[in-house]
Write an enzyme that holds these catalytic residues in place. Sequence first.
Site: not given
Ligand code: AMP
Length: 411
Positions: A212, A388
């Site tokens: 996100k 974090g």
């Molecule tokens: P974050 O904790 O925000 O760094 O998000 C990491 C997560 O983002 C991982 O578990 C990925 O599976 C997910 N992610 C990466 N690319 C996508 C995408 N295109 N759509 C949905 N989830 C995603």
Amino acid sequence: MIRKNNNPAPIKDILSKLTIEELNIKGKKIFIRADFNVPLDDNLSITDDRRIRSTLPTIDYAIDEGAKVILASHLGRPKGKVDPRFTLAPVAKRLQRLLGKEVIFAQDCIGPQVEGIVSKMKEGDVLLLENLRFHAGEEKNDEEFAKALAKLADYYVNDAFGAAHRAHASIVGIPRFLPSAAGFLMRKEIEYLKGTVQNPVRPFVAILGGAKVSGKIGVLENLVDKVDKVIVGGGMAYTFIRAMGYEVGDSLVETEMLEFAEMIREKLIANDVKFYLPVDCVISQSIEAGAETKLVTTQEIPKGWRALDIGPASVKLFSEAIQDAKTIIWNGPMGVFEMDAFSRGTFAIAHSVSDAYALTIVGGGDTDLAVHRAGVSDAISFISTGGGASLQLLEGKELPGIAALTDRKEE
Ligand code: AMP
């Protein structure tokens, strides 16, 4: 691999706090807050001991200096109650093997029994206390609990970078009662994460990914006037692409972030920062193993399909964009890399980053895992041990665990 530019800013410019070498710890009781929050399997066997290994330089130094070493950590979320599933006993065993010397294990972290063990410790002895979170006072930052911990030692050293963003008793409470310093791991994390952003060798490239935009707002805002290039992949890219007016099918879009995405893109371009988004992607109708996938340009994602990885053209574009980089910071995967079908983009970027002739820094958490799975972790200059906490440093924020340490007096 030959590397240059591997020296971040001098520590005195970025850390105004005491470090362990500035304490006179010979014969003294030293309380080291470590991050031993390691993954365990159902038999309580440690499945990955990197967190333990990364704090060994601090422990070895304290032993060599003749300190009485008291180690403490949290493990999991026992919610303030004794829960055998979260005992640190397996950590004591592993530490004993890694240090090659006896590690005494206490059944609690405060109280007369622990005080009795500490009173019998000799120079160079190592004691590991039981899980701090077996007491509700830890997460509540309870003053009495912090005092009971502080009572065990003469000095406090924080080497738990992964927990430094939490205002817990063992992080911010104990330093109110004892002279407090940063350990070697903590120091290294600050040197790389804070020092690099403050004083990068250019071109400086940030690669951001993950689910996100909302999770990376602070990082984008902090880096907007510091970097030369920003590469955005992962789920967060589609909010940017939607904000530019394109349909993105069922890809992850944060409607409430559309305005922010457009604002930050305009700001980056106004600052002459080169901004890269995926040009193609792997799409699917569901995130299930074996589901049908297609490769399309990001302008042509059909309704009912969602983008789950960057495609080969994006890998080529991003890889070319980082080719002349001298500093690269990477935080967040390029796709749902946990699943084979959507992992190629992330692994390809891991290889491009590790091949770059640059200082390369990987933020903790998912990206750390991705770099290990890609088998290139040894070729990365620095991999943060905190998820974090590393994000907060990249946001330009001060970590409570560092703020709480004793200020160094300038000569
Ligand atoms: P974050 O904790 O925000 O760094 O998000 C990491 C997560 O983002 C991982 O578990 C990925 O599976 C997910 N992610 C990466 N690319 C996508 C995408 N295109 N759509 C949905 N989830 C995603």
